[in-house]
Enzyme design. Structure first.
Site, PDB file in Angstrom:
ATOM      1  N   LEU A   1       0.837  -1.196   0.000  1.00 15.38           N
ATOM      2  CA  LEU A   1       0.000   0.000   0.000  1.00 15.38           C
ATOM      3  C   LEU A   1       0.871   1.244   0.000  1.00 15.38           C
ATOM      4  CD1 LEU A   1      -2.927  -0.537   2.531  1.00 15.38           C
ATOM      5  CD2 LEU A   1      -2.933  -0.796   0.055  1.00 15.38           C
ATOM      6  N   SER A   2       0.517   2.173  -0.849  1.00 12.70           N
ATOM      7  CA  SER A   2       1.305   3.398  -0.934  1.00 12.70           C
ATOM      8  C   SER A   2       0.563   4.531  -0.244  1.00 12.70           C
ATOM      9  CB  SER A   2       1.543   3.739  -2.412  1.00 12.70           C
ATOM     10  OG  SER A   2       1.507   5.134  -2.615  1.00 12.70           O
ATOM     11  N   LYS A   3       1.300   5.254   0.611  1.00 14.65           N
ATOM     12  CA  LYS A   3       0.679   6.358   1.349  1.00 14.65           C
ATOM     13  C   LYS A   3       0.128   7.408   0.411  1.00 14.65           C
ATOM     14  CE  LYS A   3       2.900   6.455   5.789  1.00 14.65           C
ATOM     15  NZ  LYS A   3       3.764   7.083   6.735  1.00 14.65           N
ATOM     16  N   ARG A   4       0.782   7.562  -0.717  1.00 18.87           N
ATOM     17  CA  ARG A   4       0.362   8.628  -1.622  1.00 18.87           C
ATOM     18  C   ARG A   4      -0.755   8.175  -2.545  1.00 18.87           C
ATOM     19  NH1 ARG A   4       3.586  10.358  -5.260  1.00 18.87           N
ATOM     20  NH2 ARG A   4       5.099   8.689  -4.953  1.00 18.87           N
ATOM     21  N   LYS A   5      -0.667   6.932  -3.025  1.00 21.64           N
ATOM     22  CA  LYS A   5      -1.613   6.534  -4.066  1.00 21.64           C
ATOM     23  C   LYS A   5      -2.821   5.772  -3.553  1.00 21.64           C
ATOM     24  CE  LYS A   5       2.024   5.970  -7.446  1.00 21.64           C
ATOM     25  NZ  LYS A   5       2.814   4.746  -7.360  1.00 21.64           N
TER      26      LYS A   5
END
Ligand code: GLU
Ligand code: ZN
Length: 497
Positions: free
Chosen positions: A254-258
């Site tokens: 999981l990406s914090k930004r996306k």
């Protein structure tokens, strides 16, 4: 509480929004404490002054509260325990477990490169130089040259780390500030932590922590009395469990930004905490065979076992979470649903003037709304036609289903005439029958004939069932809106987008 009851801790760093992965970690710690009569400790790991902000600490506390996982003990704050870390640094230094190193990152890389070493680790350059502390030198931990550190992990079994592959890691920055492993281990000792349950991303640092823990124990390190009596010897190593990573649809971390990872945003959209916690419980764990995936917190407490946690990555599936939330909403008692909607309807965030809201009118509409929303944040758009003076204007809906429908004028005119005669019998059933007749008179199916009426009255193409909506809105406002729409249509007075 039994003297040997487990003590678990949730130890977030306040560097941003509260991540769903952190929430899952908190939950699994909380479950272990609840099922064992243990204690669930909250520790804020706020040693990194540059990345930490007070608002993120508040965010952690309020998110835990929302999830029903307030700590039993704490929050402790690492930023208030700096003296303690310096005691440990001194003790490790005096025992020769730390050495000073003035190498820059680039120097280490350059030396490795010229020696043909491609792995990034430290080359041991300053290990035996006997450099003094101070002068901005970092302190590195002297790792053993050989042997193996075994991490006994409740989920993965024994995970082995050969010492030959471990470099002398930096334990204290050149500024004198302790780094993660040191503060984390000193705290787990003082707080008498028996189980370290945390994300898999921290597994690579665990052998370092184990070495640090053993060194402190060997040199006679004793506890400071944060929990229990001061001066107790370093306890035995805690049990470890590293929880599987969370991945997105593409099976990437999981990406914090996306990716939508902030728990706060789920709260703000109107997910229910019980549904959210239920879904978190499925991230790496599942209930016993033949049990449904929707379960109560108490069931989770009684069924959960760390040993049953899966080690393969867990898909954080927002669609599934949302679906589950809808099921929780539909299972609520109607009065609980009305109560749960209040923040969306009565607060400043509501899309109508505060005095326009009428709780009784909402309560009349609530049952059909409850059947149709998946998150509470969808509720205002379902009922705004009741509380706004004029319906919202959606240019697309008008373009497609009113202006763009050459049957619309006839439908509106027929509906006005027919509904006028219903004033004394203004019920959903009567409105339904009347609208069926309107549809027939213009040669349309009911669904097709409803569209211009719905848009004229509610402003939207989708919403609660039309006849219930009209019943609650009442004849005066319904007819006024139909006349207004018919008038605009005839006059070509339809604002464009
Ligand atoms: N503070 C660490 C983090 O947020 C976790 C420490 C731990 O659980 O041991 O990643
Ligand atoms: Zn060095």
């Amino acid at each position: 509480m039994a003297p040997d009851a487990p003590r678990v801790r949730f130890a977030p760093s306040p560097t941003g929004y509260f991540h769903v992965g952190s929430a899952r970690t908190a939950l699994f710690n909380w479950l272990v404490a609840r099922q064992s009569g243990g204690t669930y400790v909250l520790r804020i790991e706020d040693t990194d002054a540059e990345r930490n902000r007070e608002e993120w600490v508040d965010g952690i506390l309020s998110a835990l509260h929302w999830l029903g996982m307030d700590p039993d003990e704490g929050p402790y704050r690492q930023s208030l325990r700096t003296n303690r870390y310096h005691q440990a640094i001194d003790a490790l230094w005096d025992a020769g477990r730390l050495f000073a190193c003035g190498c820059t990152h680039d120097e280490v890389i350059a030396r490795n490169k010229s020696a043909g070493i491609l792995t990034p680790g430290y080359d041991g350059h300053c290990r035996d130089l006997g450099l003094a502390r101070g002068d901005g030198r970092a302190l590195r931990f002297r790792t053993p040259d050989d042997g193996t550190v075994v991490v006994p992990d409740a989920i993965r079994g024994d995970v082995e780390f050969p010492c030959s592959a471990m470099d002398d890691f930096v334990a204290v920055k050149g500024s004198g500030a302790p780094l993660f492993v040191l503060a984390n281990v000193v705290d787990d000792i003082d707080m008498a932590v028996t189980h370290v349950i945390r994300g898999e991303d921290l597994l690579p640092t665990t052998p370092r922590g184990i070495l640090m823990w053993s060194s402190l124990s060997d040199l006679g390190w004793t506890t400071d009395g944060t929990f229990g009596e001061a001066g107790a010897p370093t306890p035995a190593l805690p049990a470890f469990a590293h929880l599987p990573m969370l991945v997105n649809e593409a099976r990437k971390k999981l990406s914090k930004r996306k990716d939508p990872v902030a728990v706060e945003s789920y709260r703000d959209q109107g997910y229910l905490p019980e549904a959210f916690v239920n879904y978190l419980g499925l991230l790496g764990w599942s209930p016993p065979r033949d049990e449904p995936e929707i379960f109560t917190r108490d069931q989770m407490v009684s069924w959960f076992a760390l040993e049953d946690v899966n080690h393969s990555p867990a898909f954080f599936d927002v669609a599934k979470l949302t679906h589950m939330n809808g099921e929780y909403i539909r299972a609520m008692a109607p009065s609980d649903f009305v109560e749960a909607c209040r923040p969306w309807l009565e607060g400043d965030a509501a899309p109508w003037p505060a005095d326009a809201f009428d709780a009784a009118v909402f309560a009349a509409m609530a049952p059909v709304v409850q059947e149709r929303v998946t998150v509470l944040g969808e509720v205002p758009a379902m009922v705004d036609f009741l509380f706004c003076d004029t319906p919202v204007f959606d240019p697309d809906s008008w373009a497609k289903s009113v202006v763009g429908d050459d049957g619309a004028p006839a439908i509106l005119a027929a509906a006005i005439a027919s509904y006028e005669s219903l004033r004394a019998d203004w019920t959903a059933a009567a409105l339904h029958a009347a609208t069926l007749a309107v549809a027939e008179s213009v040669g349309r199916k009911l669904g097709k004939a409803q569209a211009p009426i719905r848009i004229a009255v509610t402003g939207r193409r989708v919403g609660p069932p039309l006849f219930e909506a009209l019943e609650v809105l009442g004849p005066d406002r319904t007819l006024a809106r139909l006349r207004d729409a018919a008038g605009r249509l005839a006059a070509g007075d339809v604002p464009s987008a």
